[in-house]
Design a protein around this motif. Sequence first.
Motif, PDB file in Angstrom:
ATOM      1  N   LEU A  25      32.259 -18.388  27.957  1.00  0.00           N
ATOM      2  CA  LEU A  25      32.780 -19.226  26.873  1.00  0.00           C
ATOM      3  C   LEU A  25      33.759 -20.266  27.407  1.00  0.00           C
ATOM      4  O   LEU A  25      33.734 -21.431  26.985  1.00  0.00           O
ATOM      5  N   ALA A  26      34.600 -19.857  28.344  1.00  0.00           N
ATOM      6  CA  ALA A  26      35.599 -20.781  28.891  1.00  0.00           C
ATOM      7  C   ALA A  26      34.940 -21.926  29.656  1.00  0.00           C
ATOM      8  O   ALA A  26      35.292 -23.094  29.475  1.00  0.00           O
ATOM      9  N   ARG A  27      33.969 -21.584  30.502  1.00  0.00           N
ATOM     10  CA  ARG A  27      33.351 -22.629  31.321  1.00  0.00           C
ATOM     11  C   ARG A  27      32.406 -23.506  30.501  1.00  0.00           C
ATOM     12  O   ARG A  27      32.190 -24.664  30.814  1.00  0.00           O
ATOM     13  N   THR A  28      31.868 -22.980  29.425  1.00  0.00           N
ATOM     14  CA  THR A  28      30.958 -23.751  28.583  1.00  0.00           C
ATOM     15  C   THR A  28      31.718 -24.707  27.666  1.00  0.00           C
ATOM     16  O   THR A  28      31.287 -25.835  27.432  1.00  0.00           O
ATOM     17  N   TYR A  29      32.867 -24.265  27.164  1.00  0.00           N
ATOM     18  CA  TYR A  29      33.548 -25.021  26.114  1.00  0.00           C
ATOM     19  C   TYR A  29      34.959 -25.458  26.473  1.00  0.00           C
ATOM     20  O   TYR A  29      35.719 -25.836  25.589  1.00  0.00           O
ATOM     21  N   TYR A  30      35.318 -25.446  27.747  1.00  0.00           N
ATOM     22  CA  TYR A  30      36.711 -25.734  28.088  1.00  0.00           C
ATOM     23  C   TYR A  30      37.137 -27.135  27.645  1.00  0.00           C
ATOM     24  O   TYR A  30      38.267 -27.341  27.194  1.00  0.00           O
ATOM     25  N   LYS A  31      36.233 -28.116  27.749  1.00  0.00           N
ATOM     26  CA  LYS A  31      36.594 -29.468  27.328  1.00  0.00           C
ATOM     27  C   LYS A  31      36.856 -29.528  25.826  1.00  0.00           C
ATOM     28  O   LYS A  31      37.834 -30.127  25.373  1.00  0.00           O
ATOM     29  N   ALA A  32      35.978 -28.905  25.065  1.00  0.00           N
ATOM     30  CA  ALA A  32      36.130 -28.908  23.605  1.00  0.00           C
ATOM     31  C   ALA A  32      37.391 -28.147  23.195  1.00  0.00           C
ATOM     32  O   ALA A  32      38.097 -28.558  22.270  1.00  0.00           O
ATOM     33  N   LEU A  33      37.692 -27.063  23.903  1.00  0.00           N
ATOM     34  CA  LEU A  33      38.882 -26.282  23.577  1.00  0.00           C
ATOM     35  C   LEU A  33      40.154 -27.083  23.835  1.00  0.00           C
ATOM     36  O   LEU A  33      41.119 -26.996  23.081  1.00  0.00           O
ATOM     37  N   ILE A  34      40.130 -27.878  24.908  1.00  0.00           N
ATOM     38  CA  ILE A  34      41.298 -28.697  25.233  1.00  0.00           C
ATOM     39  C   ILE A  34      41.444 -29.860  24.256  1.00  0.00           C
ATOM     40  O   ILE A  34      42.534 -30.151  23.764  1.00  0.00           O
TER      41      ILE A  34
END
Length: 219
Positions: free
Chosen positions: A62-71
């Motif tokens: 989840l972190a590597r897939t969505y890190y940009k969106a999470l930031i």
Amino acid sequence: MYDDFKTMLETIVIPYDILNYLAYRTVFKTVKKGNVVIDDVDDMATFLTIPQNETDYAELFLARTYYKALIEDGVSEDNINLYNYVLSELNKSINFKRDKFMAGLLCVDYVRADKIARNWSKLMELAKENIFVRPFKMTKENRIYMILARPNTMPEDEFFFRLELAMVYSRHIDDVKLAYIIVIRYTGDEKYSVELSDFDLQKEFRYAELNKNDVEIYG
């Protein structure tokens, strides 16, 4: 293996992501417990971790897939839970029929699910306040999903006219052939109803008549 699968399902709750995770997880099937995993995601991010269990692998995915969106945008777990609840209720309402309507909604990833849930919550409030706004739209191939609030104070013919304009505009701009309509209506005492319908946009439902005015209004 069953316990690992169960753990994964408790961490990755979006159907679209589950399939992608299973493919991602096979890359690490030979990694021994306690070894460092280096995941070069792109030029902007590299993850270093020592996964101890299936939860760690799922969270890494989840972190590597969505890190940009999470930031940039943030993703609310409450919204993800709301999306899954809505999906479950819609599935139940059509008697668990597997068709293109449900298939499109099952292709939604974490970020899109969050966006749909946010708009769903807004539309619930708008329905309660008897306010009409343009439908929230999502396209899938040659199909479009339109979610909108139905004000109780708006006459039925006016509501359908506005819906027609939205569909005509989508046919004109998005070149879609089928519209799935999801209407949220406030029924009182903090309760809501949801109405489903679909329209073949290839049929001439006053398309030529409405197209000129539609482009002027929505364009």
